[in-house]
Design a protein around this motif. Structure first.
Motif: not given
Length: 222
Positions: A71-88
């Protein structure tokens, strides 16, 4: 709100219109493309619905981890999504998984929500569909020696020749496969709704109204 059920239903309706209204001048080529599209869109539906479930209740990620899924995710993609991470977050996790076979789909949904979309017989039916789809994609429908060996019980009496004869996809064939995929998709939606509601109840999780509407939408697929 998850759109996977609605988009997939819309897509299947479009495929049905294609193969039902095709003219004889197209031969079986349009039916071939419908089979290819059917498998592709179904795989995308399985992935997107899976991701939507996680987006609705992210604590389900613990189930995946507990059953050995990464279930690990790429930190760079997390940063790119920002507040939208909650929905994605579900999409970030699901995009790494392989939903390419019935066995893999069953394993992932079972890890997430104890749901097995395919029975043993249905797995066989889907495997056969995948084999035909792969023959169309990679060999233009022309029989290979491997394909004939895998389908010997069906092809032996017809004396089909590898590297010469081809798979003929009829309207009837496409209709049967579309109906099968529709059935599996509805089965998946109903089972995931049931098990998600059970999980929420047992975990004493109260969803906000907009998320509950998203869960209820699983049962609104036409």
């Amino acid at each position: 709100m998850p759109t996977a059920p609605f988009f997939f239903s819309y897509t299947l309706n479009g495929l049905e219109q294609l193969y039902l209204t095709q003219s004889d001048s197209f031969g079986s080529h349009l039916s071939d493309l419908c089979v290819i599209g059917l498998v592709s869109y179904f795989e995308a539906f399985c992935k997107d619905h899976f991701a939507s479930i996680i987006n609705i209740e992210s604590s389900l990620l613990r189930n995946l981890s507990k059953h050995g899924q990464d279930i690990s995710v790429d930190p760079n993609k997390v940063l790119e999504l920002g507040d939208a991470l909650f929905y994605n977050i579900g999409f970030l996790v699901a995009e790494k998984y392989d939903f390419g076979t019935a066995q893999k789909i069953n394993a992932l949904y079972k890890a997430l929500l104890t749901v097995s979309p395919f029975s043993k017989d249905e797995m066989k039916t889907y495997d056969d569909l995948l084999r035909d789809r792969n023959l169309l994609v990679h060999h233009g429908g022309t029989y290979t020696s491997t394909y004939i060996a895998q389908n010997r019980s069906l092809l032996l009496t017809e004396k089909n020749r590898p590297f010469f004869d081809s798979l003929v996809v009829s309207k009837t064939y496409v209709g049967e496969k579309v109906d099968f995929i529709k059935y599996i998709a509805r089965k998946m939606l109903k089972a995931s709704h049931r098990e998600l509601m059970k999980y929420l109840d047992e975990s004493r999780i109260q969803l906000p109204e907009w998320k509950q509407k998203a869960v209820d939408s699983f049962l609104n697929e036409k």
